[in-house]
Scaffold this motif. Structure first.
Motif, PDB file in Angstrom:
ATOM      1  N   ALA A 261       0.837  -1.205   0.000  1.00 30.15           N
ATOM      2  CA  ALA A 261       0.000   0.000   0.000  1.00 30.15           C
ATOM      3  C   ALA A 261       0.871   1.255   0.000  1.00 30.15           C
ATOM      4  CB  ALA A 261      -0.933  -0.013   1.207  1.00 30.15           C
ATOM      5  N   ARG A 262       1.958   1.234   0.799  1.00 32.90           N
ATOM      6  CA  ARG A 262       2.855   2.397   0.836  1.00 32.90           C
ATOM      7  C   ARG A 262       3.551   2.590  -0.509  1.00 32.90           C
ATOM      8  NH1 ARG A 262       4.006   0.364   6.070  1.00 32.90           N
ATOM      9  NH2 ARG A 262       5.859  -0.725   5.262  1.00 32.90           N
ATOM     10  N   PHE A 263       3.988   1.471  -1.133  1.00 31.83           N
ATOM     11  CA  PHE A 263       4.628   1.559  -2.440  1.00 31.83           C
ATOM     12  C   PHE A 263       3.649   2.090  -3.478  1.00 31.83           C
ATOM     13  CE2 PHE A 263       5.253  -0.360  -6.621  1.00 31.83           C
ATOM     14  CZ  PHE A 263       6.513   0.140  -6.934  1.00 31.83           C
ATOM     15  N   ARG A 264       2.410   1.573  -3.453  1.00 36.76           N
ATOM     16  CA  ARG A 264       1.405   2.008  -4.406  1.00 36.76           C
ATOM     17  C   ARG A 264       1.139   3.503  -4.274  1.00 36.76           C
ATOM     18  NH1 ARG A 264      -0.138   1.142  -9.105  1.00 36.76           N
ATOM     19  NH2 ARG A 264       0.164  -1.057  -8.626  1.00 36.76           N
ATOM     20  N   GLN A 265       1.051   3.972  -3.038  1.00 41.25           N
ATOM     21  CA  GLN A 265       0.816   5.400  -2.806  1.00 41.25           C
ATOM     22  C   GLN A 265       1.988   6.225  -3.313  1.00 41.25           C
ATOM     23  OE1 GLN A 265       0.455   6.512   1.307  1.00 41.25           O
ATOM     24  NE2 GLN A 265      -0.671   8.372   0.847  1.00 41.25           N
ATOM     25  N   MET A 266       3.225   5.779  -3.018  1.00 43.04           N
ATOM     26  CA  MET A 266       4.413   6.504  -3.470  1.00 43.04           C
ATOM     27  C   MET A 266       4.505   6.508  -4.986  1.00 43.04           C
ATOM     28  SD  MET A 266       7.685   5.878  -4.788  1.00 43.04           S
ATOM     29  CE  MET A 266       8.043   4.185  -4.356  1.00 43.04           C
ATOM     30  N   PHE A 267       4.206   5.362  -5.607  1.00 42.42           N
ATOM     31  CA  PHE A 267       4.297   5.227  -7.061  1.00 42.42           C
ATOM     32  C   PHE A 267       3.266   6.112  -7.752  1.00 42.42           C
ATOM     33  CE2 PHE A 267       3.049   3.116 -11.022  1.00 42.42           C
ATOM     34  CZ  PHE A 267       4.275   2.917 -11.633  1.00 42.42           C
ATOM     35  N   LEU A 275       7.447   4.194 -14.608  1.00 41.98           N
ATOM     36  CA  LEU A 275       6.880   3.093 -15.379  1.00 41.98           C
ATOM     37  C   LEU A 275       7.413   1.776 -14.844  1.00 41.98           C
ATOM     38  CD1 LEU A 275       7.417   4.444 -19.014  1.00 41.98           C
ATOM     39  CD2 LEU A 275       5.259   4.424 -17.762  1.00 41.98           C
ATOM     40  N   LEU A 276       6.564   0.764 -14.880  1.00 41.56           N
ATOM     41  CA  LEU A 276       6.989  -0.617 -14.618  1.00 41.56           C
ATOM     42  C   LEU A 276       6.900  -1.355 -15.935  1.00 41.56           C
ATOM     43  CD1 LEU A 276       5.258  -1.530 -11.219  1.00 41.56           C
ATOM     44  CD2 LEU A 276       7.644  -0.941 -11.620  1.00 41.56           C
ATOM     45  N   ILE A 277       8.058  -1.866 -16.422  1.00 41.83           N
ATOM     46  CA  ILE A 277       8.125  -2.460 -17.750  1.00 41.83           C
ATOM     47  C   ILE A 277       8.609  -3.891 -17.638  1.00 41.83           C
ATOM     48  CG2 ILE A 277       9.161  -2.278 -20.048  1.00 41.83           C
ATOM     49  CD1 ILE A 277       9.578   0.709 -19.458  1.00 41.83           C
ATOM     50  N   ASP A 278       7.941  -4.807 -18.347  1.00 46.49           N
ATOM     51  CA  ASP A 278       8.387  -6.190 -18.443  1.00 46.49           C
ATOM     52  C   ASP A 278       9.581  -6.227 -19.392  1.00 46.49           C
ATOM     53  OD1 ASP A 278       8.774  -8.897 -19.151  1.00 46.49           O
ATOM     54  OD2 ASP A 278       6.683  -9.367 -18.712  1.00 46.49           O
ATOM     55  N   SER A 279      10.760  -6.553 -18.859  1.00 41.69           N
ATOM     56  CA  SER A 279      11.977  -6.485 -19.658  1.00 41.69           C
ATOM     57  C   SER A 279      11.989  -7.487 -20.804  1.00 41.69           C
ATOM     58  CB  SER A 279      13.203  -6.720 -18.762  1.00 41.69           C
ATOM     59  OG  SER A 279      13.133  -7.994 -18.152  1.00 41.69           O
ATOM     60  N   ALA A 280      11.228  -8.575 -20.668  1.00 37.95           N
ATOM     61  CA  ALA A 280      11.226  -9.588 -21.719  1.00 37.95           C
ATOM     62  C   ALA A 280      10.299  -9.218 -22.872  1.00 37.95           C
ATOM     63  CB  ALA A 280      10.814 -10.932 -21.136  1.00 37.95           C
ATOM     64  N   SER A 281       9.155  -8.626 -22.558  1.00 32.04           N
ATOM     65  CA  SER A 281       8.157  -8.354 -23.602  1.00 32.04           C
ATOM     66  C   SER A 281       8.008  -6.867 -23.933  1.00 32.04           C
ATOM     67  CB  SER A 281       6.795  -8.895 -23.164  1.00 32.04           C
ATOM     68  OG  SER A 281       6.347  -8.212 -21.999  1.00 32.04           O
ATOM     69  N   ASP A 282       8.637  -5.974 -23.153  1.00 30.93           N
ATOM     70  CA  ASP A 282       8.511  -4.515 -23.314  1.00 30.93           C
ATOM     71  C   ASP A 282       7.122  -4.006 -22.975  1.00 30.93           C
ATOM     72  OD1 ASP A 282      10.947  -3.418 -23.800  1.00 30.93           O
ATOM     73  OD2 ASP A 282      10.874  -3.603 -25.974  1.00 30.93           O
ATOM     74  N   GLU A 283       6.270  -4.849 -22.387  1.00 26.24           N
ATOM     75  CA  GLU A 283       4.933  -4.402 -22.002  1.00 26.24           C
ATOM     76  C   GLU A 283       5.028  -3.463 -20.803  1.00 26.24           C
ATOM     77  OE1 GLU A 283       2.715  -7.895 -21.174  1.00 26.24           O
ATOM     78  OE2 GLU A 283       2.384  -8.400 -23.290  1.00 26.24           O
ATOM     79  N   ILE A 284       4.203  -2.452 -20.821  1.00 22.49           N
ATOM     80  CA  ILE A 284       4.113  -1.537 -19.684  1.00 22.49           C
ATOM     81  C   ILE A 284       3.164  -2.178 -18.671  1.00 22.49           C
ATOM     82  CG2 ILE A 284       3.417   0.753 -18.888  1.00 22.49           C
ATOM     83  CD1 ILE A 284       4.125   1.803 -21.690  1.00 22.49           C
ATOM     84  N   VAL A 285       3.718  -2.612 -17.569  1.00 24.41           N
ATOM     85  CA  VAL A 285       2.928  -3.295 -16.550  1.00 24.41           C
ATOM     86  C   VAL A 285       2.145  -2.297 -15.735  1.00 24.41           C
ATOM     87  CG1 VAL A 285       3.026  -4.843 -14.552  1.00 24.41           C
ATOM     88  CG2 VAL A 285       4.600  -5.174 -16.461  1.00 24.41           C
ATOM     89  N   ASP A 286       2.743  -1.144 -15.442  1.00 25.41           N
ATOM     90  CA  ASP A 286       2.072  -0.122 -14.637  1.00 25.41           C
ATOM     91  C   ASP A 286       2.692   1.230 -14.951  1.00 25.41           C
ATOM     92  OD1 ASP A 286       0.286   0.970 -12.911  1.00 25.41           O
ATOM     93  OD2 ASP A 286       0.966  -0.122 -11.130  1.00 25.41           O
ATOM     94  N   ALA A 287       1.932   2.272 -14.683  1.00 28.87           N
ATOM     95  CA  ALA A 287       2.410   3.637 -14.913  1.00 28.87           C
ATOM     96  C   ALA A 287       1.707   4.558 -13.941  1.00 28.87           C
ATOM     97  CB  ALA A 287       2.141   4.057 -16.353  1.00 28.87           C
ATOM     98  N   ASN A 288       2.347   5.685 -13.608  1.00 30.69           N
ATOM     99  CA  ASN A 288       1.691   6.637 -12.712  1.00 30.69           C
ATOM    100  C   ASN A 288       1.110   7.801 -13.508  1.00 30.69           C
ATOM    101  OD1 ASN A 288       3.953   8.073 -13.381  1.00 30.69           O
ATOM    102  ND2 ASN A 288       4.619   8.466 -11.272  1.00 30.69           N
ATOM    103  N   SER A 289       0.416   8.659 -12.808  1.00 33.93           N
ATOM    104  CA  SER A 289      -0.259   9.793 -13.472  1.00 33.93           C
ATOM    105  C   SER A 289       0.745  10.721 -14.132  1.00 33.93           C
ATOM    106  CB  SER A 289      -1.102  10.552 -12.449  1.00 33.93           C
ATOM    107  OG  SER A 289      -2.105   9.705 -11.909  1.00 33.93           O
TER     108      SER A 289
END
Length: 327
Positions: A261-267, A275-289
């Motif tokens: 929860a703290r990480f999610r709030q900080m992110f 950005l959180l990116i899957d290094s194998a597929s280049d997919e954007i797993v998550d992004a902030n505002s």
């Protein structure tokens, strides 16, 4: 003369009856005098082949070990003096280290003789030893189980309790026995236990149900594993219940949730582009505002894209950026 003939007939009849009774007894019978001398021996069955079988006309010490012969002589003295039956169990080690067990009973015939009945109980004794060994092994297994273990009936009544930690019980064992989970547990916890029992009654087992129990040392969490106990058709069903203390696991799960929860709030609230990116597929797993504003895409759309679709760097520059992120 007729009366004497009738008495003689009665005597013969009584002797025949006594002989028939003795022949029906599958035991060794001895008559021993006050000096420990064997006057008569009658033996059948396996005992007849024993190397320890006494012989008529010889003392008990000829075949029995000295200490055992003394014990038998003492028991014979008591039987004659008190007019009671003396009992003792003995073990004899035959040739080839074969153990034999006997139940011995001594009764007074007269002031001069004692009747000794020797019954072979080897088979029964070996079964008892095997049962005791199995029970000892089972108890050792139960003692090694760190969980609380109960036997409950279909109504949640306590039939048996095994606990390595009495401090984790809802009440002392002597209070639990005869009561039910509804008597000692909060309604919600008791309902969870009853649901597990009913599931095990229908399907044979139940696992995974959890409940919280307030104890003097604080709130503890438990996880149930229930199995229906095999019974005869005319017996009421009962259930073996293992209750595992998962308080530490619950605390770790809660700590992990708080950390996430703290990480999610900080992110999400960070003003920097993240950005959180899957290094194998280049997919954007998550992004902030901040990333959505920077790249000019709606946040939900950005999370469905590939990193290569939004980056403005050449391939070597992209590889360098990804490598820096992985470090």
């Amino acid at each position: 003369l007729l009366r004497g003939h009738r008495v003689l007939q009665d005597l013969h009849s009584a002797n025949a009856q006594n002989t028939a009774i003795l022949n029906a007894i599958p035991d060794t019978l001895l008559r021993v005098d006050v000096h420990g001398q064997v006057q008569h021996v009658r033996s059948v069955g396996r005992a007849k082949q024993s190397q320890f079988l006494p012989r008529a006309g010889f003392p008990l010490t000829e075949n029995f070990p000295q200490d055992l012969a003394q014990q038998l002589t003492g028991a014979a003295v008591r039987a004659r003096a008190m007019g009671t039956v003396e009992n003792m169990d003995i073990k004899l080690v035959e040739s080839e280290a074969i153990e034999s067990y006997y139940d011995i009973r001594l009764a007074s015939i007269s002031d001069e003789e004692t009747l000794v009945l020797v019954r072979d109980i080897t088979e029964r004794k070996l079964q008892e030893i095997q049962i005791n060994a199995t029970q000892t092994k089972l108890q050792a297994t139960l003692d090694a189980i760190p969980d609380l273990m109960f036997e409950l009936d279909l109504n949640g009544g306590y039939l048996d309790v095994q606990s390595p930690h009495d401090g984790l019980l809802a009440a002392p064992i002597e209070q639990l026995l005869g009561g039910s989970v509804m008597d000692f547990m909060p309604p919600e916890a008791a309902a969870t236990c009853m649901a597990a029992i009913l599931e095990a009654h229908e399907t044979g087992k139940s696992s995974g149900k959890q409940f919280a129990l307030p104890l003097p040392q604080g709130l503890h969490w438990f996880e149930l594993s229930v199995s229906r106990k095999g019974t005869n058709n005319d017996q009421e069903p009962s259930f073996i219940v293992l209750s595992r203390d998962i308080s530490s696991r619950k605390e770790a799960e809660d700590a992990l949730k708080q950390s996430e929860a703290r990480f999610r709030q900080m992110f999400e609230q960070n003003s920097s582009v993240m950005l959180l990116i899957d290094s194998a597929s280049d997919e954007i797993v998550d992004a902030n505002s901040a990333a959505a504003r920077f790249y000019g895409y709606p946040l939900q759309q950005l999370k469905t894209m590939l990193f290569t679709q939004i980056n403005t760097l050449s391939s070597p520059g992209t590889a360098h950026l990804r490598g820096s992120a992985l470090k």
